[in-house]
Motif scaffolding. Structure first.
Motif, PDB file in Angstrom:
ATOM      1  N   TYR A  56       0.801  -1.276  -0.003  1.00 37.06           N
ATOM      2  CA  TYR A  56       0.038   0.061   0.116  1.00 37.06           C
ATOM      3  C   TYR A  56       0.920   1.211  -0.026  1.00 37.06           C
ATOM      4  O   TYR A  56       0.648   2.078  -0.563  1.00 37.06           O
TER       5      TYR A  56
ATOM      6  N   LEU B  36      -4.356   5.290 -10.277  1.00 38.59           N
ATOM      7  CA  LEU B  36      -4.218   4.516 -11.221  1.00 38.59           C
ATOM      8  C   LEU B  36      -5.018   4.453 -12.517  1.00 38.59           C
ATOM      9  O   LEU B  36      -4.758   4.531 -13.568  1.00 38.59           O
ATOM     10  N   VAL B  37      -6.286   4.099 -12.101  1.00 39.88           N
ATOM     11  CA  VAL B  37      -7.451   4.162 -13.089  1.00 39.88           C
ATOM     12  C   VAL B  37      -7.495   5.612 -13.632  1.00 39.88           C
ATOM     13  O   VAL B  37      -7.633   5.764 -15.134  1.00 39.88           O
TER      14      VAL B  37
ATOM     15  N   CYS C  19       1.753   6.621  -6.792  1.00 39.35           N
ATOM     16  CA  CYS C  19       0.784   7.538  -7.622  1.00 39.35           C
ATOM     17  C   CYS C  19       1.231   9.087  -7.149  1.00 39.35           C
ATOM     18  O   CYS C  19       0.842   9.986  -8.134  1.00 39.35           O
TER      19      CYS C  19
ATOM     20  N   ALA D 112      -5.614   6.932  -2.117  1.00 37.76           N
ATOM     21  CA  ALA D 112      -6.597   6.173  -2.775  1.00 37.76           C
ATOM     22  C   ALA D 112      -5.883   5.739  -4.103  1.00 37.76           C
ATOM     23  O   ALA D 112      -6.486   5.781  -5.402  1.00 37.76           O
ATOM     24  N   TRP D 113      -4.700   5.170  -4.309  1.00 39.09           N
ATOM     25  CA  TRP D 113      -3.881   4.928  -5.334  1.00 39.09           C
ATOM     26  C   TRP D 113      -4.607   3.930  -6.359  1.00 39.09           C
ATOM     27  O   TRP D 113      -4.475   4.074  -7.542  1.00 39.09           O
ATOM     28  N   PRO D 114      -5.439   2.924  -6.023  1.00 36.80           N
ATOM     29  CA  PRO D 114      -6.269   2.352  -6.839  1.00 36.80           C
ATOM     30  C   PRO D 114      -6.943   3.064  -8.046  1.00 36.80           C
ATOM     31  O   PRO D 114      -6.968   3.061  -8.906  1.00 36.80           O
ATOM     32  N   LEU D 115      -7.595   4.131  -7.380  1.00 37.45           N
ATOM     33  CA  LEU D 115      -8.449   4.785  -8.101  1.00 37.45           C
ATOM     34  C   LEU D 115      -7.775   5.962  -8.922  1.00 37.45           C
ATOM     35  O   LEU D 115      -7.931   6.498 -10.024  1.00 37.45           O
TER      36      LEU D 115
ATOM     37  N   GLY E  45       2.616   1.854  -3.314  1.00 36.66           N
ATOM     38  CA  GLY E  45       1.438   2.370  -4.401  1.00 36.66           C
ATOM     39  C   GLY E  45       1.157   4.020  -4.206  1.00 36.66           C
ATOM     40  O   GLY E  45       0.936   4.540  -5.051  1.00 36.66           O
TER      41      GLY E  45
END
Length: 109
Positions: A39, A82-83, A46, A77-80, A42
């Motif tokens: 985490y 990346l998207v 980001c 909120a790195w997954p968002l 990430g």
């Protein structure tokens, strides 16, 4: 082979995986540490990508301390993120990269 299969008395089945309470606790700590490390990596990745994006194509806009803190807050909120970065990737960044290579080629040719 090599096992005495003619035992008359019953024996305990040890084929299942059983962890002692201390080993189970240590495994949980290691798993949490790995998850937190991934985490954190990430978030840093980001945040750096956001700072690169906010500084402009050639780095002409400086980023203040507040921008760095904002990038790390957004990076949580790195997954968002990346998207978002993949969805809004501009063709201009590719052109800048190709232009950079062409400029290097002219300099050293």
């Amino acid at each position: 082979m090599g096992q005495n299969l003619s035992l008359a008395e019953p024996f305990a089945d040890t084929s299942g995986v059983v962890l002692s309470p201390t080993d189970r606790h240590a495994d949980i700590i290691v798993g949490i540490t790995w998850a937190c490390s991934v985490y954190g990596i990430g978030v840093i990745f980001c945040a750096v990508r956001l700072l690169e994006r906010w500084s402009g194509e050639h780095g002409e806009r400086g980023v203040s301390f507040a921008g760095v803190v904002g990038a790390f807050l957004c990076g949580t909120a790195w997954p968002l993120v990346l998207v978002y970065l993949m969805a809004t990737e501009k063709e201009a960044t590719r052109k800048v990269q190709v232009g950079w290579y062409l400029w290097l080629e002219r300099q050293y040719a």
